[in-house]
Design an enzyme around this catalytic site. Structure first.
Site, PDB file in Angstrom:
ATOM      1  N   SER A 212      -3.560   5.944  11.835  1.00 42.91           N
ATOM      2  CA  SER A 212      -3.464   5.021  10.701  1.00 42.91           C
ATOM      3  C   SER A 212      -2.613   5.577   9.567  1.00 42.91           C
ATOM      4  O   SER A 212      -2.078   4.821   8.759  1.00 42.91           O
ATOM      5  CB  SER A 212      -4.869   4.711  10.175  1.00 42.91           C
TER       6      SER A 212
ATOM      7  N   GLY B 272      -0.834   8.992  10.061  1.00 41.73           N
ATOM      8  CA  GLY B 272      -0.088  10.180  10.450  1.00 41.73           C
ATOM      9  C   GLY B 272       0.465  10.105  11.855  1.00 41.73           C
ATOM     10  O   GLY B 272       0.058   9.277  12.678  1.00 41.73           O
TER      11      GLY B 272
ATOM     12  N   ASP C 240     -14.010   4.104  10.010  1.00 37.63           N
ATOM     13  CA  ASP C 240     -12.987   3.557  10.903  1.00 37.63           C
ATOM     14  C   ASP C 240     -13.291   3.904  12.363  1.00 37.63           C
ATOM     15  O   ASP C 240     -12.398   4.316  13.112  1.00 37.63           O
ATOM     16  CB  ASP C 240     -11.598   4.069  10.506  1.00 37.63           C
TER      17      ASP C 240
END
Length: 353
Positions: A35, A37, A152
């Protein structure tokens, strides 16, 4: 010299060393994109994964850099767990931009395995094992001090090591609760299809937000269906699965690509219903991570020792000198028609005295 915010087992790597290990971040060395990197494979001298912030433009780079810094901070505080990505150390360039050096998880993501071209799809025994490992990862985060809320949890953030053990990764959005250095996030964050609707509506952060996401993953593991699939109606796995659970037709949720063995049907059904509880609209109806682990572990134990192996256990009981009465007690509640019944080693030992 080690970073003052890092744990004892983590190193400070020279930037030039990391550049050399990744061949100057050669695109051919890229093994993943998260998300916030890009991940490269490197040799330092062991094979590792190196993550640097994505930099499509200055605005996104700053945001992604902050997420990477947050991920480093969270993983540095966490003690090692067999079910969570292990941070090995950090590095930084001449501008102070940090890089993460992590253990390499070379066997792709759960999303790849369930929905990609990889053949064959996971067996039911493996699905139960994956569910248990991820539940243990969430329990580890929620029961730590400080507590960590991942925010997440999704199948693309569940990666497999060289032994095909599942680990939870990508902590860029994670929040430490109870830490003096942590301030509550001002806005909800997560991924559509996995994010808790009650979190987006109230912006109230809770470990039950992670439980909702874990429930989606459990349903995804059992069904082989994506969290959001616009080619299906309804597109949401939650909106599709919950009515089926309420009608008690959980067999319709099971991935049709792999037949469910008769001795596993009861256990798989339990995981489906557990997933349904995790995605309940009411937070108070959702189980805690510890209960999720306990219930999946119970299913996993039954998978290991199904009824058809009871003959072997009976032989073991006889060989170690059980009396007739104790053997009768051991098998008293075991019926040839009950394919989910189990006999565990613990039960055998409990009858020894």
């Amino acid at each position: 010299m080690e970073d003052e915010n890092m744990g004892e087992g983590e190193e400070k790597f020279e930037y030039e060393e990391v550049v050399k290990a990744t061949e100057n971040f050669n695109p051919k060395r890229m093994i993943g994109k998260g998300s916030h990197g890009i991940v490269y494979k490197g040799l330092l001298p062991r094979t590792v994964a190196v993550k640097k912030a994505s930099s499509l433009d200055s605005l996104h780079h700053d945001d992604n850099s902050n997420k990477l810094q947050n991920e480093i901070r969270v993983l540095s505080i966490l003690r090692q767990s067999p079910h969570v990505l292990n941070l090995l150390g950090t590095s930084h360039d001449s501008f102070g931009n940090k890089l993460m050096v992590m253990e390499l998880l070379p066997n792709g993501s759960l999303h790849d395995w369930l929905h990609g071209s990889r053949k064959p799809p996971p067996s039911w025994t493996k699905r139960v094992e994956i569910a248990m490992q991820i539940a243990r990862a969430v329990e580890f985060l929620h029961e730590g001090k400080p507590m960590v809320i991942h925010r997440d949890i999704k199948s693309t953030n569940i990666l497999f090591d060289s032994h095909m053990n599942a680990k939870l990764a990508d902590f860029g959005l994670a929040v430490m609760v109870g830490s003096v250095v942590e301030s509550p996030p001002s806005q909800p964050a997560g991924t559509i299809g996995y994010i808790d609707p009650s979190y987006t509506s109230s912006a109230k952060l809770s470990p039950k937000n992670d439980i909702f996401s874990l429930g989606v993953v459990l349903l995804e593991i059992i069904s082989g269906r994506k969290a959001i699939d616009v080619s299906k109606t309804p597109a949401s796995i939650v909106e599709w699965a919950v009515p089926l659970i309420e009608r008690e037709v959980v067999e319709e949720i099971c991935d049709g690509r792999v037949a469910v063995p008769a001795y596993m049907a009861g256990g798989v059904g339990e995981i489906v219903r557990l997933g349904g509880r995790c995605v309940s609209e009411k937070e108070e109806d959702r189980p805690c991570a510890r209960e999720v682990v306990m219930r999946i572990t119970d299913v996993a134990e039954r998978v290991r020792y199904p009824l058809w192996r009871s003959v072997v256990m009976r032989s073991i009981a006889g060989m170690v000198g059980f009396t007739r009465n104790k053997r009768s007690k051991l098998f008293l509640n075991t019926s040839s028609h009950n394919t989910s019944s189990v006999i565990t080693v613990k039960q055998v030992l409990s009858l020894w005295d």
